[in-house]
Write a protein that holds these residues in place. Structure first.
Motif, mmCIF file in Angstrom:
data_model
loop_
_atom_site.group_PDB
_atom_site.id
_atom_site.type_symbol
_atom_site.label_atom_id
_atom_site.label_comp_id
_atom_site.label_asym_id
_atom_site.label_seq_id
_atom_site.Cartn_x
_atom_site.Cartn_y
_atom_site.Cartn_z
ATOM 1 N N PHE A 36 0.817 -1.212 0.000
ATOM 2 C CA PHE A 36 0.000 0.000 0.000
ATOM 3 C C PHE A 36 0.856 1.271 0.000
ATOM 4 O O PHE A 36 0.578 2.203 -0.751
ATOM 5 C CB PHE A 36 -0.954 -0.021 1.195
ATOM 6 N N TYR A 37 1.893 1.334 0.847
ATOM 7 C CA TYR A 37 2.725 2.542 0.824
ATOM 8 C C TYR A 37 3.576 2.579 -0.446
ATOM 9 O O TYR A 37 3.938 3.668 -0.920
ATOM 10 C CB TYR A 37 3.585 2.680 2.084
ATOM 11 N N GLU A 38 3.915 1.417 -1.013
ATOM 12 C CA GLU A 38 4.664 1.420 -2.273
ATOM 13 C C GLU A 38 3.833 2.052 -3.394
ATOM 14 O O GLU A 38 4.350 2.841 -4.196
ATOM 15 C CB GLU A 38 5.076 -0.001 -2.651
ATOM 16 N N ALA A 39 2.555 1.716 -3.438
ATOM 17 C CA ALA A 39 1.686 2.332 -4.448
ATOM 18 C C ALA A 39 1.512 3.820 -4.163
ATOM 19 O O ALA A 39 1.522 4.655 -5.078
ATOM 20 C CB ALA A 39 0.327 1.627 -4.461
ATOM 21 N N TYR A 40 1.371 4.177 -2.873
ATOM 22 C CA TYR A 40 1.175 5.583 -2.496
ATOM 23 C C TYR A 40 2.380 6.439 -2.881
ATOM 24 O O TYR A 40 2.226 7.546 -3.407
ATOM 25 C CB TYR A 40 0.930 5.672 -0.988
ATOM 26 N N PHE A 41 3.589 5.925 -2.638
ATOM 27 C CA PHE A 41 4.808 6.674 -2.939
ATOM 28 C C PHE A 41 5.318 6.446 -4.367
ATOM 29 O O PHE A 41 6.321 7.033 -4.764
ATOM 30 C CB PHE A 41 5.910 6.319 -1.946
ATOM 31 N N GLY A 42 4.633 5.578 -5.131
ATOM 32 C CA GLY A 42 4.999 5.361 -6.521
ATOM 33 C C GLY A 42 6.296 4.600 -6.720
ATOM 34 O O GLY A 42 7.045 4.870 -7.663
ATOM 35 N N ILE A 43 6.565 3.611 -5.868
ATOM 36 C CA ILE A 43 7.809 2.837 -5.992
ATOM 37 C C ILE A 43 7.538 1.356 -6.250
ATOM 38 O O ILE A 43 8.429 0.520 -6.060
ATOM 39 C CB ILE A 43 8.691 3.001 -4.733
#
Length: 458
Positions: A36-43
């Motif tokens: 989820f944070y990977e998608a949020y931060f675009g990584i």
């Protein structure tokens, strides 16, 4: 047979072990939040930044481990435990509050500092206040709280994460916009509990004796085991340091008779990480997706691994003072060699489904009842009083360096070698560890810290 104030001992050991619970939670919560944070931060498609996000906390652990030895020997064990609790609380809020990737990394780095301090200091404190007859079990409580923290993080992640709606883009989902933040914020509750309770535990009586504060040390030892126990322990500690009261420096432990003990501790610490089990917690998404499971099923499977971890840590509590440290380490290294060899073969032949979950849980069970807790027991008891703080800090630093390289390298190894090649590599490392432990690892079961020191420094 001597009687002890077990309620007092359990209280101070369990409070200290809350550092282990926060260590476990902070270390694993990121695994469930990862997609989820990977998608949020675009990584999501940048393996290098993914590895950095997962391993930056471990870099903080290295910093915490480096400073903990010096400050614990100079100012005492308790002030460092209080400090680590405060940092855990600050980091928990910061990590969930950030909106950009760089502040996220900084917050994770700060949390790692707290892990680095608590991971070495909590078991060392417990070893210094526990009677020799139950020291292995008491130090293993720290490992129990670690795995409870791991399970707590896994359950919290599972509860917080909303069911995956394939009709909505992942980036637009509640999980990506808000859910991962709450996963990190939930850590603030145990962190605050730790900060309050740690104020009420005493300083390590062995540290007090080494600083010449006999009356305070005598009172604490007396609360643990009575007057005669207090005098016996004070005499033993004084005897262990009477021959050399010179100031301990880094150079001291690089010479005989300390260097050989330090080298053993460093190898034990690094092996606990390089045996590979911890990547299952940090990279569960990749491991279970390669085994044929989708994202929703992955979160539930992670909880199953956490339950397995807790159950078999209880097994360690009841075996470490009976079977002994050496035998459990041999069982762990040999068992993981066999399991990883099979697991790698299953990945090679593209076997998926329930069989893979069974193998993963077997690996965790083997680790949880052997290498996981016993490593911390050995690191807490191997070293002489004179160098214990600094030596434990060095070994903890080595352990987190091993964890950093393991965590950072897994995505790279998995991409280049495949899951089968990666687990075969871990199997080979376990085989080497087994051979080394057979040749070099002594038994410390049932011996006082001063007896161990006398045997190892002859």
């Amino acid at each position: 047979m001597r009687t002890y104030n077990r309620n007092f001992i359990y209280f101070i050991c369990c409070v200290s072990a809350l550092g282990g619970l926060l260590f476990g939670y902070d270390w694993v919560v990121i695994g469930g939040a990862k997609p989820f944070y990977e998608a949020y931060f675009g990584i999501s498609d940048q393996p290098t930044l993914q590895g950095l996000a997962m391993s930056i906390a471990i870099a903080g652990c290295l910093i915490g481990a480096m400073v903990s030895g010096f400050f614990a020997d100079r100012f005492g064990r308790k002030p460092l435990l209080v400090f680590s609790a405060l940092i855990f609380l600050i980091s928990a809020y910061m990590t969930g509050a950030v909106d950009n990737f760089t502040p996220f990394l900084i917050a994770r780095l700060i949390g790692g500092v707290a892990i680095g301090i608590a991971s070495g200091l909590s078991p060392m404190y417990i070893a210094e206040v526990s009677p020799s007859e139950t020291r292995g079990r008491m130090v293993s409580i720290n490992q129990l709280t670690i795995v409870l923290g791991i399970l707590g993080a896994q359950i919290v992640n599972w509860i917080i994460a909303e069911p995956i709606d394939t009709s909505v883009a992942l980036l637009d989902s509640w999980n990506c916009q808000h859910g991962w933040r709450h996963m990190f914020w939930a850590e603030a509750y145990p962190a605050l509990t730790f900060l309050i309770l740690v104020i009420f535990i005493p300083e390590s009586p062995r540290w007090l004796v080494m600083k010449g504060k006999m009356d305070k040390a005598r009172n604490i030892f007396n609360n643990i085991g009575g007057g005669s126990y207090a005098e016996t322990e004070i005499l033993a500690v004084n005897s262990s340091i009477s021959n050399d009261r010179s100031k301990t420096s880094f150079a001291t432990i690089l010479h005989k008779p300390y260097f050989a003990i330090l080298l053993l501790g460093v190898i034990i610490a690094v092996f606990q990480q390089w045996c590979g089990t911890n990547v299952i917690f940090n990279y569960a998404q990749e491991i279970f997706s390669d085994a044929g499971y989708n994202l929703g099923e992955m979160l539930f499977n992670i909880v199953l691994t956490g339950i397995t971890n807790v159950i078999f840590t209880f097994v360690a509590l009841y075996t470490v003072d009976r079977i002994g440290r050496r035998r459990l380490m041999l069982i762990g290294a040999g068992g993981l060699f066999i399991i990883y060899s099979i697991l790698g073969t299953c990945y090679y032949f593209h076997i998926t489904g329930f069989m893979m979950i069974i193998l993963v849980m077997l690996a965790i069970a083997c680790y949880a009842m052997t290498l996981g807790p016993v490593t911390w027991v050995l690191l807490a008891e191997l070293f002489p009083n004179k160098i214990r703080g600094m030596a434990v800090a060095i070994c903890t630093f080595a352990l987190w360096m091993g964890c950093f390289t393991l965590t950072y390298s897994f995505p790279i190894l998995n991409a280049k070698l495949g899951s089968y090649g990666t687990f075969w590599l871990y199997a080979a490392i376990c085989a080497v560890g087994l051979i080394y432990f057979i040749a070099r690892l002594p038994e410390t079961k049932g011996k006082s810290l001063e007896q161990i020191e006398q045997e190892f420094t002859k």
